[in-house]
Design an enzyme around this catalytic site. Structure first.
Site, short mmCIF file in Angstrom:
data_model
loop_
_atom_site.label_atom_id
_atom_site.label_comp_id
_atom_site.label_asym_id
_atom_site.label_seq_id
_atom_site.Cartn_x
_atom_site.Cartn_y
_atom_site.Cartn_z
N SER A 55 0.82 -1.21 0.00
CA SER A 55 0.00 0.00 0.00
C SER A 55 0.86 1.26 0.00
CB SER A 55 -0.93 0.02 1.22
OG SER A 55 -1.87 -1.04 1.16
N GLY A 236 -4.23 -2.33 -0.86
CA GLY A 236 -3.37 -2.02 -1.99
C GLY A 236 -3.25 -0.53 -2.21
N GLY A 238 -2.90 3.19 -4.62
CA GLY A 238 -3.50 3.84 -5.78
C GLY A 238 -4.88 4.42 -5.53
N CYS A 264 -9.34 -2.32 3.34
CA CYS A 264 -8.61 -1.17 2.82
C CYS A 264 -9.00 -0.87 1.38
CB CYS A 264 -7.11 -1.41 2.98
SG CYS A 264 -6.15 0.14 2.93
N PHE A 265 -8.14 -1.13 0.40
CA PHE A 265 -8.51 -0.91 -1.00
C PHE A 265 -9.74 -1.75 -1.34
CE2 PHE A 265 -7.88 -0.89 -5.64
CZ PHE A 265 -7.54 0.44 -5.85
N GLN A 268 -12.80 0.11 -0.49
CA GLN A 268 -13.11 1.14 -1.49
C GLN A 268 -13.70 0.50 -2.76
OE1 GLN A 268 -9.24 2.93 -1.80
NE2 GLN A 268 -9.21 3.42 0.38
N ASN A 306 -3.61 2.34 6.74
CA ASN A 306 -2.67 2.81 5.72
C ASN A 306 -3.48 3.15 4.47
OD1 ASN A 306 -0.54 3.47 4.12
ND2 ASN A 306 0.50 1.50 4.25
N GLY A 308 -5.09 6.56 1.88
CA GLY A 308 -5.20 7.98 1.55
C GLY A 308 -6.49 8.33 0.84
N PHE A 309 -7.34 7.31 0.59
CA PHE A 309 -8.64 7.51 -0.04
C PHE A 309 -9.73 6.92 0.86
CE2 PHE A 309 -5.60 7.72 -3.44
CZ PHE A 309 -6.11 8.65 -4.34
N HIS A 354 -6.68 -2.32 8.69
CA HIS A 354 -5.95 -3.57 8.48
C HIS A 354 -6.11 -4.48 9.69
CE1 HIS A 354 -3.00 -2.18 5.11
NE2 HIS A 354 -4.11 -1.45 5.09
N GLU A 356 -5.40 -7.54 10.09
CA GLU A 356 -4.33 -8.51 10.31
C GLU A 356 -3.29 -7.95 11.28
OE1 GLU A 356 -2.27 -5.69 8.25
OE2 GLU A 356 -4.20 -6.51 7.62
#
Length: 380
Positions: A55, A236, A238, A264-265, A268, A306, A308-309, A354, A356
């Site tokens: 990430s 992840g 991006g 996380c990703f 989204q 972790n 940013g979106f 996260h 984990e």
């Protein structure tokens, strides 16, 4: 990125932000130049896990803890096959690493993997600047890479932005692999690797799950070829607005009503699959001390982040989607950012953080048990 040999404490270095502010220090790790998005991480421990978290791809990570490298680097705690950060910023690197598992110093590891860093920076002032101005592009220059700061600033402003970046394909596995269940195999999960951390399939394996980790480019047919009891979408890097294929893939899973879990990703991606938007946070959530409330129980977990979106979903109502009713299940108590989603009419949920917990608190490990319970319920 250009690099040369190790230069901690020797070569001069400078960090240049895209708004023109600069910070001078000394080289740490490789000497040369590198570019990425400047972000800060508030964890006081777990720097090896942070560095190897996919990430962090294309990010210049600023450590808010002043002393970094105290325990060196070992061969057990890496979360992926390499260091992913574009650059590393610390205040006071450890002169001597001391831990019974340490195999080499952090400086040596950064140098070996070609990671350009800078030490001796006032990371408190830098963090306050990023909190006020927001995450932004940055460059680290050391040794012969240092030029007139006007030239360096122009280079930074030519670097790609994180908004609009499609990065999952750059960090995903090239080939599918299997993490076997520990003990008796109870379930099979297809895990879509959008930048997965090694501890994530391990947490599922501990619960009797055989995990088939598939590339981000996997098709729906390839997912169901492993005959999964559940499907997992990983963390992840991006911009999720670029995740066209993962969103399409997740919609296919939702149509089949297979138990689904995303982090996380993956959270989204679920948001976009359900028709919600996503947006870039001013400076993101990164660290191992973020309080998140489960709105269904009122319980608060201290969690590792972790990202940013974030997902743009309503907090005040249940939403009707193509796949049934959906609601925001978790929120960050610092800023009310959406930290989880769940469907009410089929077995699918996700969280932004996260669970984990590598590194970090283990408050949220129960979410893997929840995923197992969904698969048990579907089988029944």
């Amino acid at each position: 990125m250009t690099i040369s040999t190790r230069g901690a404490g020797r070569a001069p270095a400078v960090l240049v932000l895209e708004d023109g502010r600069s910070f001078r220090g000394r080289a740490y790790g490789a000497v040369g130049e590198t570019f990425g998005e400047a972000v800060f991480s508030t964890g006081m421990t777990g720097y090896q896990e942070t560095l190897t978290d996919p990430s962090c791809h294309r990010q210049v990570v600023v450590m808010t803890a002043p002393h970094v490298g105290n325990t060196g680097v070992n061969d057990e705690d890496a979360e992926s096959r390499r260091i992913w950060v574009a650059g590393y910023v610390v205040r006071d690197p450890a002169r001597v690493s001391s831990n019974w598992r340490s195999r080499r110093s952090l400086d040596e590891e950064l140098t070996a993997q070609g990671v350009v860093g800078i030490s001796g920076v006032d990371t408190r002032a830098l963090t306050r600047h990023l909190r006020e101005r927001g995450a932004m592009r940055a460059g680290i220059f050391s040794g012969n890479a240092i030029q007139d700061e006007g030239v360096l600033l122009a280079k930074v402003r030519q670097a790609p932005e994180m908004s609009g970046a499609e990065l999952a394909a750059e960090v995903t596995t090239d080939e599918a692999y299997v993490v076997p269940a520990i003990g008796t195999r109870k379930f099979t999960v297809a895990a879509i690797d959008l930048g997965i951390k090694g501890m994530t399939p391990h947490r599922m394996a501990e619960r009797g799950v055989e995990v088939h980790v598939l590339p981000a480019t996997a098709t729906l047919e390839e997912v169901y070829a492993v005959e999964p009891d559940g499907v997992f979408f990983s963390n992840g890097p991006g911009d999720p607005s670029t995740a066209g294929h993962p969103v399409s893939l997740m919609r296919g899973v939702l149509e089949r009503k297979t138990p689904l879990f995303g982090i996380c990703f993956g959270n989204q991606v679920l948001g976009r699959a359900l028709g919600f938007g996503t947006y870039k946070l001013k400076y993101g959530h990164r660290g191992i001390n973020q309080p998140v409330q489960d709105r269904t129980t009122g319980k608060v977990d201290v969690t590792a982040h972790n990202h940013g979106f974030a997902v743009d979903a309503p907090l005040d109502r249940v939403s009707d989607t193509e796949f049934g009713r959906a609601e925001v299940s978790h929120v960050c108590l610092n800023d009310q950012v959406v930290e989880g989603l769940q469907l009410l009419d089929q077995p699918a949920f996700s969280v932004q953080y996260h669970p984990e917990a590598a590194a970090g608190p283990h408050d949220a490990a129960h979410l893997f048990d929840r995923f197992v319970s969904l698969m048990e319920g579907q089988r029944a």
